[in-house]
Design a protein around this motif. Structure first.
Motif: not given
Lengths: 348, 494
Positions: A183-184, A264-270, A282-285, A208-222
């Motif tokens: 997603x964007x 909220x700052x706009x993204x300057x480097x995709x 993080x900006x590499x090189x 790389x245009x991908x959101x990775x999200x980690x959910x952790x905690x009680x079995x039922x909630x995850x």
């Protein structure tokens, strides 16, 4: 687990260095030795000063010697079903607790479980004169004396030799899942915000245009979060690699910049890798001028985790008034400027 | 001052200082008459009183800077003050100095719901931030009991906590940036969007009790209001069971928004004060509140019920809606003023201990109280081990105060012996200077003095507070309340 208290010997070493006006480079596991400006001085090895000083699982506090490898600490806590509360980067297997505290970086869990300095309840140090000093304690609430403990975190060892530290711990979650979606960034940011508090979110990054999200905690909630939010399970280990600064493009880079801005700052480097729900980018090189401009636009900050011109330092030189004040603080704790001389700024 | 006959006539400072101060202060912002100075003689700890030379009430940060530079030039001590609700004498005036009131710097400068931050001046009241943030579904988490009156500047100085700090942290965890003047009138800006930086100066300033700088702007972090909350009251037939249940709750992996304990005497007082009865036979009660999303709250509540039952709770009350929860909390929140119903005077301690030490330390307190022939009520933040033993006494009885102070010292010693601290949230101020000597070594106190000197070489900001000189190290301290007249008695107390 190795249990060895070298506090007395280390103090004697620092006292002797003070008397001889000998600068000291403090070294733990050596995995962060390439960070900051080029070290100077004789080596003060902390790696033999290790072991658990005290641990009460029911208090969720562990007191550990600074030379203890992070991996050992985590394995020790895991035996009681616990882990450190803050997510601590581990640069290499030899990385120590002290080195992590001195550099002060926190992994992608920071918006959800707090910064590394937030989980420090107290610590003891050797001052630049070789005096053993203890600040804070092992309890959650403590307002006696100035908060020197937090001051030490991220100071690159320039204010004291860390001897031992009391860190908050937390339960190892029953279950942990990382899910990804393409997603964007704007959509990703909106989702992260909406999920906060509604789902057991404990870390995320966008890259790389991908959101990775980690959910952790009680079995039922995850399980409930996985059902409700869709996406694909991710087993690439991207969040762990981000925590340890070990993403492939990071490790191969000549310069790695952290741009700290309001989320909220706009993204300057995709091509940026985004953590902390938007606040850490993080900006590499990248060119220094471009990262400084990105930060300046939103009153942000820049830290070079590492850089081509190493001796330009991790943080920009502050204004004269601030630098004078910081220099006086340094002198209060290390009057001869011996500890990690030049690691943070040229003159101290 | 020559034109005002009733002003303080004797001062060691030259006329040029006073003329310059008059020029710098707003026309209505310089108080020098005895009658005007009277209400600035103490803060929330009225046992200690001193009359300052003058009180200055600037309206702008430029005025603050200029006043500080002037005082630095003449070597005049400056005591910064917010609302004066502090409980350790941190805002006690210096008899040769001025009080610098920040109360008129009270504007909310910016509120940014997108980035969840607010920039405010130091005189903004704590609760005013949450009120301004409420339309966006946000709030400022630290909630000291005096939050309707106390200022954010004072909160920064004291690193204020509150009932929610178990889950949401203290002031230091919720401030992202500060703008402050050092004693010489130099302006500094510290912090940033994530409060990271080479040296964490925020950590030093927050909780420094006005010794290091005068804050003129605070950037605070705002949080999303949790959609659901539930409060539970568990009644026990022994303090041991109640204290054990507190540890059991935390061990069960729950992080309650609040977790509080009240013993028999505290319950007796609260019941008399509020008229709301506790379950008959309650020797101690534990109050727990959990918040978050509805599903998480429901799961937490299930665990809490099981833990309390396992630990021997014989009655359980629950409240979900805001009004019901408030009612359940009322006795706890009014417990301090309620003590006035059962004793003419009390003396409030503020130590923190590891939770595992709750049972032995409470037993130790009871034992020493009995030996001293005094009654002690306990009503406190059990979840984070922050004790507030209230020693009840009658100041009119000969020798009572001395016995109380001795018992207070013993209680603080118990806290330290259990691995705790002499102050969890009220600060050192003038009140716990002696306790500092027990907690820190001479070398550590010297390090604090060196840091003070780094910021304020001439020791003009709040001199004599928070860090004792080595010469001073004797005895112990506490909060004295006489005739049940609690300072700011209308405020809720935690």
């Amino acid at each position: 687990m190795v249990d060895c208290d070298q506090g007395e010997a280390l103090a004697a070493f620092v006292r002797a260095a003070y008397e001889q006006d000998q600068a000291l480079e403090i070294v733990g596991g050596g995995s962060r030795r390439h960070l900051g400006r080029t070290p100077q001085g004789a080596t003060l090895a902390l790696s033999g000063h290790r072991g658990i000083v005290a641990y009460e699982p029911s208090e969720f506090v562990v007191t550990v010697r600074a030379g203890t490898p992070l991996a050992e600490l985590r394995a020790f806590l895991a035996a009681s079903g616990q882990d450190t509360l803050a997510e601590i980067p581990q640069f290499a297997p030899a990385s120590t607790v002290g080195g992590a505290l001195a550099v002060g970086l926190t992994g992608p869990a920071r918006p959800y479980t707090g910064s590394l300095r937030d989980s420090v309840l107290g610590l003891s140090i050797l001052s630049g004169t070789g005096q053993a000093l203890m600040f804070g304690g092992r309890v959650l609430k403590n307002v006696a004396g100035f908060d020197v403990s937090r001051l030490m975190i991220g100071a690159f060892g320039t204010l004291g030799v860390l001897l031992d530290v009391s860190l908050r711990t937390a339960r190892v979650p029953e279950r942990e899942e990382v899910i990804r979606w393409e997603m964007s960034w704007l959509e990703a940011r909106a989702r992260l915000r909406a999920w906060e508090g509604a789902y057991p979110l404990t870390g995320a990054c966008y890259r790389q245009r991908t959101l990775y999200a980690r959910f952790a905690g009680r079995e039922a909630r995850v399980a409930a979060a996985c059902r409700a939010l869709g996406g694909e399970r991710d087993a690439s280990g991207v969040l762990a690699a981000l925590r340890d600064y070990a993403l492939p493009d990071f490790s191969e880079s000549a310069s790695l910049w952290r741009v700290l801005v309001p989320p909220d700052a706009p993204l300057t480097d995709a091509s940026a890798t985004i953590g902390w729900a938007g606040a850490e980018r993080f900006r590499v090189n990248a060119e220094e001028a471009s990262v400084r401009a990105e930060a300046a636009r939103d009153a942000g900050q820049v830290m070079a985790v590492w850089r081509r011109d190493r001796d330009a330092g991790p943080w920009a030189r502050p204004g004269d008034a601030s630098l004078t004040l910081m220099g006086r603080i340094k002198a209060a704790l290390d009057p001869r400027g011996l500890l990690n001389r030049g690691r943070l700024y040229p003159d101290w | 001052m020559s034109e005002q006959g009733e002003s303080v006539a004797t001062t060691q400072w030259p006329g040029a200082f006073w003329r310059a101060l008059r020029r710098l202060a707003p026309p209505d912002g310089l108080l020098m008459k005895t009658t005007e100075l009277a209400c600035y003689e103490c803060d929330g700890l009225p046992l200690y009183r001193k009359r300052p030379q003058a009180v200055v009430l600037p309206r702008t940060r430029d005025q603050v800077g200029a006043i500080l530079a002037l005082c630095a030039r003449y070597g005049v001590p400056v005591v910064a003050r917010g609302a004066g609700t502090g409980l350790s004498g941190g805002a006690l005036p210096h008899p040769e100095g001025i009080v610098l009131s920040l109360a008129r710097l009270n504007r909310i400068l910016a509120l940014d719901p997108g980035n969840r931050v607010a920039r405010v001046e130091p005189g903004v009241r704590n609760i005013a931030i949450s009120e301004a943030a409420a339309p966006y579904g946000l709030f400022y988490a630290p909630d000291p009991s005096s939050q309707i009156a106390c200022t954010i500047g004072g909160n920064v100085a004291e690193n204020a906590g509150g009932v929610h700090c178990l889950k949401y942290g203290l002031t230091t965890h919720n401030v992202l940036g500060l703008t402050f003047f050092t004693a010489d009138g130099t302006l500094h800006e510290i912090g940033g969007p994530t409060a990271e930086g080479p040296l964490d100066l925020l950590a030093l300033l927050i909780g420094s009790e006005g010794l290091l700088g005068v804050v003129v702007e605070v950037t605070v972090r705002l949080r999303r209001k949790p959609p659901a909350a539930l409060a539970l009251l568990a009644a026990f037939s022994s303090v041991e069971e109640a204290a054990t249940s507190v540890s059991a709750v935390i061990e069960a992996g729950i992080v309650p928004a609040g977790l509080e304990l009240m013993d028999t005497l505290a319950l007796e007082g609260a019941q008399a004060y509020t008229g709301i009865p506790y379950p008959p036979g309650s020797v101690a009660v534990v109050l727990a509140e959990v918040d978050g999303d509805p599903e998480g709250v429901a799961l937490d509540a299930e665990v809490l019920r099981a833990v309390f039952a396992r630990c021997g709770a014989f009655a359980l009350e629950e409240a979900e809606g805001e009004a019901d929860r408030r009612r359940l909390w009322l006795g706890r929140k009014s417990a301090f003023p309620a003590m006035g119903r059962i004793a003419p005077d009390y003396y409030c301690m503020d130590g923190t201990i590891p939770r595992k030490a709750l049972v032995p330390v409470l037993a130790g307190i009871a034992e020493r109280a009995q030996a001293a022939g005094l009654r002690v009520a306990n009503v406190f933040h059990a979840g984070d081990g922050n004790l507030h033993p209230l020693i009840l006494y009658d100041a009119k009885a000969p020798g009572a105060l001395e016995r109380v102070e001795r018992l207070g010292g013993e209680i603080l010693d118990l806290c330290l012996a259990a691995g705790g601290t002499i102050t969890g949230e009220h600060g050192v101020g003038v009140e716990k200077l002696d306790g500092m000597c027990a907690q820190f070594t001479a070398a550590e106190l010297a390090a604090f003095h060196a840091l003070k000197t780094a910021f304020d070489p001439d020791h003009l900001l709040n001199p004599g507070k928070a860090v004792p000189t080595p010469a001073r190290c004797v005895g112990a301290g506490g909060l004295h309340v006489h005739g049940g007249r609690l300072p700011f008695a209308h405020l809720e107390r935690f």
